[in-house]
Design a protein around this motif. Structure first.
Motif, short mmCIF file in Angstrom:
data_model
loop_
_atom_site.label_atom_id
_atom_site.label_comp_id
_atom_site.label_asym_id
_atom_site.label_seq_id
_atom_site.Cartn_x
_atom_site.Cartn_y
_atom_site.Cartn_z
N THR A 34 28.57 114.23 -23.57
CA THR A 34 29.86 114.73 -23.12
C THR A 34 30.86 114.55 -24.26
O THR A 34 30.49 114.13 -25.36
N GLY A 35 32.12 114.84 -24.03
CA GLY A 35 33.12 114.70 -25.08
C GLY A 35 33.26 113.26 -25.51
O GLY A 35 32.86 112.34 -24.79
N PRO A 36 33.84 113.04 -26.69
CA PRO A 36 33.92 111.67 -27.20
C PRO A 36 34.92 110.81 -26.42
O PRO A 36 35.94 111.31 -25.95
N ALA A 37 34.60 109.52 -26.32
CA ALA A 37 35.55 108.57 -25.72
C ALA A 37 36.64 108.29 -26.75
O ALA A 37 36.36 108.21 -27.95
N PRO A 38 37.89 108.16 -26.32
CA PRO A 38 38.96 107.92 -27.30
C PRO A 38 38.89 106.51 -27.87
O PRO A 38 38.39 105.60 -27.22
N GLN A 39 39.37 106.38 -29.10
CA GLN A 39 39.54 105.03 -29.69
C GLN A 39 41.02 104.70 -29.57
O GLN A 39 41.85 105.16 -30.35
N LEU A 40 41.35 103.91 -28.57
CA LEU A 40 42.75 103.63 -28.24
C LEU A 40 43.26 102.42 -29.01
O LEU A 40 42.47 101.62 -29.52
N GLY A 95 37.36 97.66 -35.39
CA GLY A 95 37.18 98.62 -36.50
C GLY A 95 37.21 97.88 -37.82
O GLY A 95 37.67 96.74 -37.90
N CYS A 96 36.68 98.53 -38.85
CA CYS A 96 36.69 97.87 -40.16
C CYS A 96 36.80 98.91 -41.27
O CYS A 96 36.07 99.90 -41.27
N ARG A 97 37.70 98.68 -42.19
CA ARG A 97 37.95 99.63 -43.28
C ARG A 97 36.92 99.49 -44.40
O ARG A 97 36.88 100.32 -45.29
N TYR A 98 36.10 98.44 -44.35
CA TYR A 98 35.07 98.28 -45.38
C TYR A 98 33.85 99.11 -44.98
O TYR A 98 33.75 99.56 -43.84
N GLY A 103 34.95 102.58 -35.85
CA GLY A 103 35.80 103.34 -36.76
C GLY A 103 36.12 102.59 -38.04
O GLY A 103 35.96 101.36 -38.13
N GLY A 104 36.55 103.37 -39.03
CA GLY A 104 36.76 102.84 -40.37
C GLY A 104 38.18 102.38 -40.65
O GLY A 104 38.58 102.29 -41.81
N GLN A 105 38.94 102.12 -39.60
CA GLN A 105 40.30 101.59 -39.77
C GLN A 105 40.44 100.35 -38.92
O GLN A 105 39.81 100.25 -37.86
N TYR A 164 43.96 90.31 -40.47
CA TYR A 164 44.82 90.52 -39.30
C TYR A 164 46.20 91.05 -39.73
O TYR A 164 46.85 90.50 -40.62
N GLY A 165 46.63 92.11 -39.11
CA GLY A 165 47.97 92.66 -39.34
C GLY A 165 48.05 93.57 -40.55
O GLY A 165 49.08 94.20 -40.77
N SER A 166 46.99 93.65 -41.33
CA SER A 166 47.03 94.45 -42.55
C SER A 166 46.30 95.78 -42.33
O SER A 166 45.24 95.80 -41.71
N PRO A 167 46.82 96.88 -42.89
CA PRO A 167 46.08 98.15 -42.77
C PRO A 167 45.05 98.31 -43.88
O PRO A 167 44.15 99.14 -43.78
#
Ligand code: SF4
Length: 427
Positions: A149-155, A175-178, A190-192, A226-229
């Motif tokens: 089905t359609g993707p579940a949102p990443q809230l 999520g992890c940006r690495y 996800g990558g963020q 934590y807290g960093s983008p």
């Protein structure tokens, strides 16, 4: 009129955090349901049989190495409960390998983050609506194919609590940006980075303290992010978090940060960061991800650091009174005997600096870029050296068991070549 739905959970210690998040989502959204937890296959079957009229949704969650054993349990539960119940498998394995999960006997696979999916799924069952309207599912079609089905949102993480009415580690970052090629986290979440707000974390701690709990732990892929983008820690944000948690705790409250069940990246271990942690945390150890003593293997694995920050991190952590527990993975794809010798040398050097080495064996995990990669051979000499470190008390870990898992996962990957998922237009 809505029909009753009973949610039966195959409740296992290994996956309680994720299950508690799903149950919290149902509760927060005010979705009516009866809840039963089965701690064994037999108890799960008893719960299924004990439910009254209405629909029974049976939740399963597991990691890839447990997939085979869970499929055997599913067969037991189905046979003991007379085939009653709609069985759904969720979690990272189901997300990565929905067809495997459907072929193994589950009715549905939950794809991705489960909070929105479980809410929509229970509501659809109550209203007798088609499950094709529920996002984040793979559904078995008449030919046995897993249709998505359609993707579940990443809230945002604040959309749901980590748990309600229970206690446990609070998920502060998802999520992890690495892009470590052996890791399922960026694939699953996800990558963020998505960080929980300090206000939300404080709310969790206030409720836990109200229930008499005094120790607080956190779930995060990399604690000092934590807290960093981005890649650099935001120590101001980390301090705001720790100070806020401390304010909510009783005077004998304790904060565990950068230790189980989370870790820190080596390049984040600076004297400034350690001084900050020392002001707030109760843990006497820090878990640091090194993964390899070979710069070549680290580059190939996409870790985003080489070996130099690892030595610095261990020295700095030890100087500030933390015992470093350092993760290593042996058998990464393309790893040679020279690479393994470099890892063993680094591990021994770090042990001399006061570290304990947490040894792992590479597993080709579903969903990762290295799902189909061949684990490197680990010769007897390397195994003997790992045993020697363990006997000296300098190393610990389940690397032998993981080597067995690696063989099974590699076989499963060969049996299920990567395919383009088929998608049904949702109803
Ligand atoms: S191993 Fe850690 S840093 Fe690397 S991608 Fe996974 S969670 Fe992120």
């Amino acid at each position: 009129m809505a029909q009753a739905v009973c949610v039966v959970v195959r409740y296992r210690k290994a996956v309680t955090y994720g299950v508690h998040a799903l149950l919290a989502a149902l509760e927060t959204a005010g979705v009516e349901h009866e809840l039963r937890l089965g701690t064994t296959p037999e108890e799960t079957a008893e719960h299924i049989l004990a439910t009254g009229a209405g629909r029974v949704l049976v939740l399963w969650s597991f990691y890839s190495p447990d997939a085979e054993a869970m499929a055997a349990e599913l067969a037991t539960v189905r046979s003991l409960s007379g085939g009653r119940g709609l069985h759904i498998a969720g979690g990272v394995h189901a997300t990565a390998e929905p067809q495997q999960v459907i072929d193994a006997g589950w009715d549905l696979a939950g794809i991705g983050e489960g909070e929105s999916t479980i809410i929509s799924l229970v509501r659809a069952l109550q209203r007798d609506e088609p499950l094709t309207s529920v996002p984040g599912l793979a559904i078995r079609d008449a030919d046995g194919v897993a249709l998505r089905t359609g993707p579940a949102p990443q809230l945002p993480l604040d959309a749901f609590p980590s748990f309600t009415g229970r206690n446990g580690p609070i998920e502060i970052t998802r999520g992890c940006r690495y892009t470590c090629r052996f890791c399922q986290t960026p694939f699953m979440f996800g990558g963020q980075f998505r960080h929980r707000s300090v206000a939300s974390v404080r709310e969790h701690v206030r409720a836990m303290a109200g229930r008499g709990l005094r120790d607080v732990r956190f779930i995060t892929p990399t604690s000092l992010s934590y807290g960093s983008p981005g890649p650099d820690p935001d120590l101001g944000a980390v301090e705001e978090l720790l100070a806020g948690v401390k304010e909510e705790l009783p005077p004998n409250g304790r904060i565990f940060f950068g230790s189980f069940p989370s870790e820190v990246r080596p390049e984040h271990v600076t004297p400034e960061a350690m001084r900050l942690l020392k002001r707030y945390v109760a843990n006497d150890n820090l878990i640091i991800g090194a993964q390899s003593g070979s710069d070549r293997v680290l580059a190939a694995s996409g870790r985003g650091h080489d070996t130099s920050p690892v030595r610095d991190a261990v020295r700095i952590a030890a100087e500030h009174g933390f015992r470093p527990n350092v993760d290593f993975i042996f058998g990464m794809p393309g790893e040679t005997e020279e690479d393994q010798a470099a890892s063993l040398k680094l591990a021994a050097d770090l042990a001399d600096l006061g570290a304990r080495i947490h040894t792992h064996t590479f597993m080709p995990l579903p969903g990762t870029p290295w799902r189909d990669a061949e684990p490197a051979f680990i010769p007897l000499a390397t195994m003997t050296e790992l045993d020697r470190l363990a006997q000296r008390g300098d190393a610990y870990g389940h690397w032998r068991k993981q080597a067995e898992h690696a063989v099974r996962l590699a076989a499963a990957a060969k049996a299920y070549p990567r395919r383009t998922p088929r998608r049904r237009t949702t109803g």
